[in-house]
Design a protein around this motif. Structure first.
Motif, mmCIF file in Angstrom:
data_model
loop_
_atom_site.group_PDB
_atom_site.id
_atom_site.type_symbol
_atom_site.label_atom_id
_atom_site.label_comp_id
_atom_site.label_asym_id
_atom_site.label_seq_id
_atom_site.Cartn_x
_atom_site.Cartn_y
_atom_site.Cartn_z
ATOM 1 N N ALA A 1 31.958 51.302 50.029
ATOM 2 C CA ALA A 1 32.706 50.704 48.922
ATOM 3 C C ALA A 1 33.583 49.564 49.427
ATOM 4 N N SER A 2 34.207 49.774 50.579
ATOM 5 C CA SER A 2 35.042 48.734 51.160
ATOM 6 C C SER A 2 34.210 47.527 51.578
ATOM 7 N N GLU A 3 33.034 47.781 52.135
ATOM 8 C CA GLU A 3 32.170 46.691 52.593
ATOM 9 C C GLU A 3 31.555 45.902 51.436
ATOM 10 N N ASN A 4 31.281 46.597 50.322
ATOM 11 C CA ASN A 4 30.596 45.956 49.200
ATOM 12 C C ASN A 4 31.499 45.572 48.044
ATOM 13 N N GLY A 5 32.794 45.885 48.168
ATOM 14 C CA GLY A 5 33.726 45.546 47.099
ATOM 15 C C GLY A 5 33.578 46.418 45.863
ATOM 16 N N TRP A 6 33.097 47.660 46.041
ATOM 17 C CA TRP A 6 32.943 48.569 44.907
ATOM 18 C C TRP A 6 34.290 49.180 44.545
ATOM 19 N N GLN A 7 34.557 49.300 43.273
ATOM 20 C CA GLN A 7 35.783 49.939 42.811
ATOM 21 C C GLN A 7 35.673 51.441 42.995
ATOM 22 N N THR A 8 36.797 52.083 43.326
ATOM 23 C CA THR A 8 36.831 53.529 43.516
ATOM 24 C C THR A 8 37.492 54.211 42.319
ATOM 25 N N TYR B 1 30.147 52.061 41.336
ATOM 26 C CA TYR B 1 31.481 52.654 41.439
ATOM 27 C C TYR B 1 31.412 53.840 42.388
ATOM 28 N N LYS C 1 25.833 46.770 39.950
ATOM 29 C CA LYS C 1 27.237 47.142 40.027
ATOM 30 C C LYS C 1 27.328 48.615 40.368
ATOM 31 N N ARG D 1 23.211 50.922 45.960
ATOM 32 C CA ARG D 1 22.873 49.613 46.529
ATOM 33 C C ARG D 1 21.802 48.886 45.737
#
Length: 213
Positions: free
Chosen positions: A166-173, A154, A152, A148
């Motif tokens: 990741a879903s809430e923050n738009g992080w790539q998995t 991952y 950026k 956080r």
């Protein structure tokens, strides 16, 4: 911690900082090198992690390994990955005896969940690092403060908490663990097929093929 206990020959089930109680601080580096070499810590790193680290260094990034383990213990692994710095736990030292006490030096306000984030921010201020231009890779809930605080992030084969974040923050998995598992399974399959072919040849079941041109 089996590697640490194995090197020290302890049988009391000590884990964490307690495993180092009474160990001389002057021996720390050699102990870390021994544990690293005898127990193959480098092989525990996902191949994709090494590849990403190499590419990031090529792109001009400095690699910093953030861990809950003692900084000196992880130093050989950090070197093998090309990391220039380790941010980890700090063990309490008995200055008079020159040994570790078995305790950990905690931040003054370590009770808050953002302790890791504070340590990373302190390092960034000291080293002149722009966290907004930094990238974090994390897998577990304890990694969230680090993820956080960076510009950026991952999620690497994430647990449930990191998957939600990741879903809430738009992080790539990234599926490094899954990739490693598939590669290991494929390697095992190929080895089994090769062994079966060798056995068939030995038993005369499989004959060599010839072709004339």
């Amino acid at each position: 911690w089996s590697a640490v206990v194995g090197v020290f020959g302890k049988t009391g089930g000590e884990t964490g900082a307690a495993a180092f109680a009474g160990v001389s601080t002057s021996d720390a580096a050699s102990i870390a090198d021994r544990i690293h070499s005898e127990h193959g810590f480098s092989s525990a790193v996902y191949p994709e992690a090494s590849r990403y680290a190499k590419q990031l260094r090529y792109d001009g990034y400095k690699i910093v390994l953030v861990t809950s383990q003692p900084e000196w213990l992880v130093a050989p692994l950090a070197r093998s990955m090309g990391a220039s710095r380790v941010i980890g736990s700090r063990l309490e030292v008995d200055d008079a005896a020159g040994t570790f006490t078995g305790g950990t030096l905690a931040d003054a306000d370590d009770g808050q969940s953002d302790a890791l984030g504070r340590r990373v921010r302190a390092f960034a201020a000291e080293a002149g690092v722009d966290l907004a231009k930094s990238i974090a890779y994390g897998a577990g809930e304890r990694d969230l403060p680090l993820m956080r605080v960076c510009g950026k992030a991952y999620a690497v084969s994430p647990d449930a908490a990191v998957a939600v974040a990741a879903s809430e923050n738009g992080w790539q998995t990234l599926g490094w663990a899954e990739d490693a598992g598939r590669k290991a399974a494929r390697a095992g399959q190929l080895a089994a097929e090769a062994a079966a072919m060798d056995a068939a040849r030995a038993e005369g079941i499989l004959q060599p093929a010839y072709a004339t041109v």
